[in-house]
Design an enzyme around this catalytic site. Structure first.
Site, PDB file in Angstrom:
ATOM      1  N   SER A  86     -30.838  29.140  -2.550  1.00  0.00           N
ATOM      2  CA  SER A  86     -31.209  28.035  -1.658  1.00  0.00           C
ATOM      3  C   SER A  86     -32.610  27.537  -1.952  1.00  0.00           C
ATOM      4  O   SER A  86     -32.983  26.436  -1.552  1.00  0.00           O
ATOM      5  CB  SER A  86     -31.137  28.492  -0.195  1.00  0.00           C
ATOM      6  OG  SER A  86     -29.855  28.995   0.110  1.00  0.00           O
ATOM      7  N   HIS A 104     -34.784  29.728   5.434  1.00  0.00           N
ATOM      8  CA  HIS A 104     -34.323  30.797   4.545  1.00  0.00           C
ATOM      9  C   HIS A 104     -34.764  30.558   3.108  1.00  0.00           C
ATOM     10  O   HIS A 104     -34.719  31.470   2.290  1.00  0.00           O
ATOM     11  CB  HIS A 104     -32.806  30.965   4.628  1.00  0.00           C
ATOM     12  CG  HIS A 104     -32.032  29.710   4.356  1.00  0.00           C
ATOM     13  ND1 HIS A 104     -31.981  28.660   5.243  1.00  0.00           N
ATOM     14  CD2 HIS A 104     -31.259  29.340   3.310  1.00  0.00           C
ATOM     15  CE1 HIS A 104     -31.225  27.702   4.744  1.00  0.00           C
ATOM     16  NE2 HIS A 104     -30.770  28.084   3.576  1.00  0.00           N
ATOM     17  N   ASP A 125     -28.663  20.804   4.065  1.00  0.00           N
ATOM     18  CA  ASP A 125     -27.548  19.944   4.457  1.00  0.00           C
ATOM     19  C   ASP A 125     -26.681  20.610   5.525  1.00  0.00           C
ATOM     20  O   ASP A 125     -26.187  19.955   6.442  1.00  0.00           O
ATOM     21  CB  ASP A 125     -26.713  19.484   3.251  1.00  0.00           C
ATOM     22  CG  ASP A 125     -26.317  20.603   2.298  1.00  0.00           C
ATOM     23  OD1 ASP A 125     -26.812  21.745   2.454  1.00  0.00           O
ATOM     24  OD2 ASP A 125     -25.512  20.346   1.379  1.00  0.00           O
ATOM     25  N   LYS A 145     -27.221  24.205  -5.761  1.00  0.00           N
ATOM     26  CA  LYS A 145     -27.660  25.524  -5.328  1.00  0.00           C
ATOM     27  C   LYS A 145     -27.720  26.415  -6.574  1.00  0.00           C
ATOM     28  O   LYS A 145     -26.852  26.348  -7.446  1.00  0.00           O
ATOM     29  CB  LYS A 145     -26.647  26.058  -4.317  1.00  0.00           C
ATOM     30  CG  LYS A 145     -27.187  27.119  -3.373  1.00  0.00           C
ATOM     31  CD  LYS A 145     -26.292  27.226  -2.129  1.00  0.00           C
ATOM     32  CE  LYS A 145     -26.697  28.371  -1.234  1.00  0.00           C
ATOM     33  NZ  LYS A 145     -25.973  28.347   0.050  1.00  0.00           N
ATOM     34  N   HIS A 151     -24.754  32.918  -1.803  1.00  0.00           N
ATOM     35  CA  HIS A 151     -25.733  32.613  -0.748  1.00  0.00           C
ATOM     36  C   HIS A 151     -26.402  33.896  -0.251  1.00  0.00           C
ATOM     37  O   HIS A 151     -25.748  34.910  -0.046  1.00  0.00           O
ATOM     38  CB  HIS A 151     -25.028  31.929   0.425  1.00  0.00           C
ATOM     39  CG  HIS A 151     -25.935  31.623   1.580  1.00  0.00           C
ATOM     40  ND1 HIS A 151     -26.570  30.408   1.725  1.00  0.00           N
ATOM     41  CD2 HIS A 151     -26.329  32.372   2.643  1.00  0.00           C
ATOM     42  CE1 HIS A 151     -27.302  30.431   2.829  1.00  0.00           C
ATOM     43  NE2 HIS A 151     -27.171  31.612   3.406  1.00  0.00           N
ATOM     44  N   SER A 209     -37.834  13.976  39.334  1.00  0.00           N
ATOM     45  CA  SER A 209     -37.419  15.248  39.942  1.00  0.00           C
ATOM     46  C   SER A 209     -38.413  16.371  39.666  1.00  0.00           C
ATOM     47  O   SER A 209     -38.770  17.130  40.561  1.00  0.00           O
ATOM     48  CB  SER A 209     -36.044  15.670  39.404  1.00  0.00           C
ATOM     49  OG  SER A 209     -35.027  14.858  39.936  1.00  0.00           O
ATOM     50  N   GLU A 254     -33.057  18.193  25.707  1.00  0.00           N
ATOM     51  CA  GLU A 254     -33.945  19.314  26.009  1.00  0.00           C
ATOM     52  C   GLU A 254     -34.383  20.058  24.758  1.00  0.00           C
ATOM     53  O   GLU A 254     -35.496  20.592  24.700  1.00  0.00           O
ATOM     54  CB  GLU A 254     -33.260  20.284  26.991  1.00  0.00           C
ATOM     55  CG  GLU A 254     -33.008  19.704  28.384  1.00  0.00           C
ATOM     56  CD  GLU A 254     -31.761  18.847  28.483  1.00  0.00           C
ATOM     57  OE1 GLU A 254     -31.002  18.747  27.476  1.00  0.00           O
ATOM     58  OE2 GLU A 254     -31.520  18.267  29.564  1.00  0.00           O
ATOM     59  N   ASP A 285     -26.079  20.007  45.567  1.00  0.00           N
ATOM     60  CA  ASP A 285     -25.703  19.594  44.216  1.00  0.00           C
ATOM     61  C   ASP A 285     -24.779  20.593  43.524  1.00  0.00           C
ATOM     62  O   ASP A 285     -24.055  20.228  42.596  1.00  0.00           O
ATOM     63  CB  ASP A 285     -26.954  19.350  43.353  1.00  0.00           C
ATOM     64  CG  ASP A 285     -27.359  17.883  43.322  1.00  0.00           C
ATOM     65  OD1 ASP A 285     -26.521  17.031  43.678  1.00  0.00           O
ATOM     66  OD2 ASP A 285     -28.496  17.597  42.947  1.00  0.00           O
ATOM     67  N   ARG A 311     -37.181  22.916  44.830  1.00  0.00           N
ATOM     68  CA  ARG A 311     -36.897  21.524  45.181  1.00  0.00           C
ATOM     69  C   ARG A 311     -37.421  21.150  46.569  1.00  0.00           C
ATOM     70  O   ARG A 311     -38.087  20.131  46.736  1.00  0.00           O
ATOM     71  CB  ARG A 311     -35.392  21.288  45.122  1.00  0.00           C
ATOM     72  CG  ARG A 311     -34.970  19.885  45.530  1.00  0.00           C
ATOM     73  CD  ARG A 311     -33.489  19.680  45.297  1.00  0.00           C
ATOM     74  NE  ARG A 311     -33.092  18.321  45.630  1.00  0.00           N
ATOM     75  CZ  ARG A 311     -32.636  17.945  46.821  1.00  0.00           C
ATOM     76  NH1 ARG A 311     -32.514  18.832  47.787  1.00  0.00           N
ATOM     77  NH2 ARG A 311     -32.309  16.689  47.049  1.00  0.00           N
TER      78      ARG A 311
END
Lengths: 618, 618
Positions: free
Chosen positions: A31, A68, A146, A238, A252, A336, A357, A414, A464
């Site tokens: 790699s 890696h 990739d 590779k 690999h 919030s 996130e 909620d 909250r």
């Protein structure tokens, strides 16, 4: 450097990758070999970096998203004169800085990688803050694999970078066709990637990744591109250069079968030294006089009802006024989490990540690598989406502040999808983390200020709904501390709570006191580290504990209390109250009751322990 | 149903959404109103579903990826006659099945949603298994929000579905322009979305989301599309139909200011009933005679050295031979997790997810909703990437088996990015989960079989390197059990271990025994639930525990042992050994030593406890 020399350098990087893996008996040479020409050209001609001064303003940033390929990175360091050959050959050995995947134990590594899909979104953070705040000509180069284009986090990054026009960011994508266990989805179909990445408003260039002249032209085009980040899609092989592994499956993540033969096939060991061009002169960020002078924190009156999330928002704005190095990121829920107070005052230092996130936490990680102090906020529950990046941030020894709102069943109607019920367990299980859970507004403000000042990964859990202010403004809340809220010589049980359950504990203690049962109450706002000394004193004095938390029973406050005795000490008898049912929708008070963590439940648990003591004494 | 009636139905869905939120005093009516026409047309004309028999083969699947639009979903149920008006108005109240976000407490909800970016990848799983295994004409309809298109998990889903040609999948994207706190990245730029989604080989249709005729044509086009999934990009208005909230900021996630006025503006309460068309006759999946007859598990000889990951792979293939309902998903590391054994034998039931852990877990979640028994495997460390989906699977009451390989520092040279060091903490903190950590090959095989047979979320932790076989083939390992491996009347300390540390514990116990110190050894392979009875008996007999685990100190084995006493019982004295440093690269043995969890460390901890006892007795 002339093209033929660049080619020679590429061969040297291959040879050194093969040698490092051979010495280690493990690693990812194939790699590394696919990307060797890409990195040779970068190092020789386009990177602007002072290896003698990694903190130098204006230095470019090089991130190996395909972590890696670390042998290649270390071979580059050797070619640049940053490490010697002996150190190169210490790869993966006990005590070596040259770990299996790069970490900031090496001064030229800004963030640890090795979990795929992390490097590009982190690079977005580095580039974004550079574009907005530093205005310097430094560039961010990210070497991607990739295979990792399958990770959603990469597409969060493409979207964010394209949307923000980060033309100081270049993704170099090593399309070697082969993943760990076979071909990738799209093999060598560079167009498939170009179509996708281009759709996210990136400039794309397709190139033969072993043609150094073409690579050089691509880099020049990327540097000159305005208004768009550039992705260079490089068709590579590779294991390039060694027939037995070149473009071969099953090769690999292992050393080459015969290193000596391979080195001979690659033309032997070389010792080309690259004089990497240093950056143009650039000024370090100017610290303002107010900076580090301490924020003028908001003050709340005793007895007022204020949500800790609101206090967090106010305090963050106050800290932002004092410290220009504080930046804030939010996942499109700033109304919030209440980071909107900061966003309104310091829009340049507020980074809207929309509902992504992973990108949010990764961008924060990238920004702290620039010396900024990022606070990233969303619902506590939604940090579960980005937890791999928090885990990796610990390996990066990062300075990262994460704030989760809407903790626990106390959010009310909620329902469970919005409740942070495992966040304490997650953040406690981060090496070296600090986990804070305030119960009132003044405490929250003080802890926000502390988080900004201390280095490391800190998590703040906010609530909250409004809770009564029980501490006066200005009271100190050190990390690792606690507050004893009720105490007397005849305490028979200690109730330990944090956040919303502190108030339930106080109600229970008052009710018990009226009935002649004295209970100590501890506010364990510092869930990690815990105040072992105070807990041990309470164990000695009262013999029995009731812990109560708005969290699943596993990994939270109760476990933290128990763990304080797990170095061979005798723990007290403990009854742990926590959310023991799957909640549905209900009012906050109904939720606390149904979960068995309200004042009534605490009172019942204390009475049961006292009764058991009396029965035992009879 | 005629177009004007469909329009009326749309208004009814709006009115009922407004009424439900008004009754609850909370909820998301405006996000429901934008999609009301889309869902009216679907319910009236295109959905094939028998509401009297949610398990009926051939039923379509409707998933609200934008789970906060639950009032709309419940209004649809009412229009279909599945629930009454009284139940509609119980929305978000204690005990109601109509929670703030949909959960499978309602029989027509297959998976809980409410964490954005979950519904579409889950729908991909439903569609993928349908295409491969069931060959039935049922379709999967997923209602998505535009805000959630920022989540990387959505792009993992677009990639997977496009690549697999899932033409039985339709994403209906409600582009109402407004997120929680303001405009989304792309607002009403439908082309921006179409360009991106189209690049992932989807068919895209742009449509006015309030034009019922156009919507109907789009659905027909989607149904007739071959070889590609379809995304319908619908331009809509949040709060559509009520001027005070229509396309207005600041109206997210709250009841309308004046419900009565709004209902009047929408034309008043209606009671249109839709006769939803049932599916064409379809056969239920045929169970083979061998199914549920019990697998013929692999058998390993005592003393042989076998990696538990290898035993997992072999056992999974054996279970797959016996049970045709078992399907396997992997994140492009099947040669490491060893699911390749299953993949080779049952390629139709093996689902390659490439390096997209969120999509992998979500697809598994979707497949279990079809009645399949999915095993999803990757490195233990990389489940941190998908943890939100595990959390949500618990709310779905899902039947999901997750297997994490390469646990702990014992993997050796690859370094911390590849080590699962927080997985026990994560999976313990999932409501109702089972967490298993075998130490040998026969134990692993038995636990794999148990996982397949039992309903619920189960996690199996496997080890990279070989460990000696210590249990005979065929031995029983019930969930919630443990094995006492060394025991005698004069045991002075109990050592509690699991997985790789069991073997270290045995070495330590033998060394201590040679020195006259008798130690009990417990293999606590069931980390959750724990064998409270055996632990309490050991506490009574020996008074002192040493726990040892290849995991961070927080939330793992040691905390599980401590928690077994946290119902008011007296815990024994405990020394918890766990990984207390940030590891680097080193051999497995060096790693165990550096982390303080090898035989030597255990022996030292036991001696320290015995010495302290003697000092106390003096």
């Amino acid at each position: 450097m002339e093209p033929d020399q660049q080619q020679e350098l590429g061969q040297q990087l291959r040879v050194d990758s093969v040698r490092a893996a051979a010495a280690a008996g493990s690693g990812h040479p194939t790699s590394s070999m696919s990307a060797a020409d890409l990195m040779a050209v970068l190092l020789a001609e386009h990177l602007r970096y002072d290896f003698t001064d990694p903190a130098r303003p204006g230095n470019d940033h090089l991130i190996f998203s395909k972590g890696h390929a670390s042998p290649l990175l270390y071979a580059m360091y050797k070619a640049a004169g940053a490490i010697g050959d002996d150190e190169l050959l210490s790869f993966r050995r006990l005590g070596s800085r040259l770990e299996g995947h790069p970490t900031p134990r090496l001064p030229w590594v800004e963030v640890a990688t090795g979990s795929l899909g992390l490097g590009l979104p982190t690079g977005v953070g580095v580039a974004w803050a550079g574009q907005r705040l530093d205005g310097r000509p430094d560039r961010v180069w990210v070497l991607c694999g990739d295979s990792e284009l399958a990770e959603g986090s990469m597409w969060e990054a493409f979207e964010q970078a394209g949307y923000e026009h980060l033309d100081n960011l270049t993704a170099v994508i090593d399309v070697n066709r082969l993943g760990q266990r076979g071909e990738t989805r799209h093999g060598w179909d560079l167009d498939a990637y170009a179509r996708r990445i281009g759709a996210f408003d990136w400039h794309t260039i397709e190139v033969d990744g072993h043609d150094v002249a073409a690579i050089g032209r691509a880099y020049a085009e990327a540097v000159n591109m305005r208004g768009r980040p550039t992705a260079i899609l490089a068709r590579t092989m590779k294991g390039r250069g060694v027939a037995v592994v070149q473009d071969a499956e099953g090769a690999h993540g292992k050393p080459l079968p015969d290193a000596e033969e391979a080195i001979a096939e690659l033309g032997g060991v070389r010792d080309i030294r690259v004089r990497v061009q240093p950056p143009a002169a650039a000024a370090a960020r100017q610290a303002t006089p107010a900076e580090r002078s301490g924020a003028s924190l908001p003050r709340y009156e005793l007895g007022a009802k204020v949500a800790t999330r609101a206090a967090f928002g106010d305090a963050l704005a106050a800290v932002g006024a004092a410290r220009e190095d504080v930046v804030v990121l939010d996942g499109e829920v700033s109304d919030s989490t209440r980071t909107q107070a900061f966003a309104g005052k310091y829009p340049d230092r507020f980074f809207e990540c929309y509902i992504a996130e992973q990108q949010m936490v990764a961008a924060a990680l990238g920004m702290q690598a620039r010396g900024l102090v990022p606070f990233a906020a969303t619902f506590a529950a939604f940090f579960t989406r980005a937890f791999d990046f928090v885990r990796m941030a610990a390996i990066s020894r990062a300075n990262l502040k994460l704030v989760g709102s809407h903790a626990g069943v106390s959010i009310g109607e909620d329902g469970p999808s919005q409740m942070g019920l495992e966040d304490l367990a997650l953040f406690r299980a981060v090496h070296g983390s600090v986990v804070l859970y305030p119960c009132d507004a003044n405490q929250t403000a003080a802890l926000v200020s502390t988080l900004a000042a201390d280095h490391g990964i800190g998590y703040l859990r906010t609530t909250r709904g409004g809770t009564p202010v029980i501490y006066p403004p200005g009271e100190a809340f050190p990390v690792g501390g606690s507050k004893v809220l009720r105490s007397g010589g005849d305490d028979r049980v200690t109730i330990i709570a944090a956040g919303v359950t502190v108030h339930e504990a106080l109600i229970a203690a008052d009710s018990l006191a009226a009935d002649g049962i004295a209970a100590r109450v501890i506010d364990l706002y510092s869930v990690k580290p815990v105040d072992t000394q105070t807990l041990r004193a309470a164990a000695e004095a009262t013999g029995s504990f009731v812990t109560v938390e708005d969290h699943w029973p596993e990994g939270g406050l109760g476990d933290a209390v128990l763990a304080a005795f797990a170095d061979g000490h005798q723990a007290p008898r403990i009854t742990k109250l926590a959310v023991h049912i799957m909640p549905g929708s209900a009012t906050p008070a109904e939720q606390l009751h149904a979960a068995g963590i309200d004042a009534k439940a605490i009172e019942g648990a204390v009475r049961a322990m006292v009764d058991a003591d009396q029965a035992a004494a009879r």
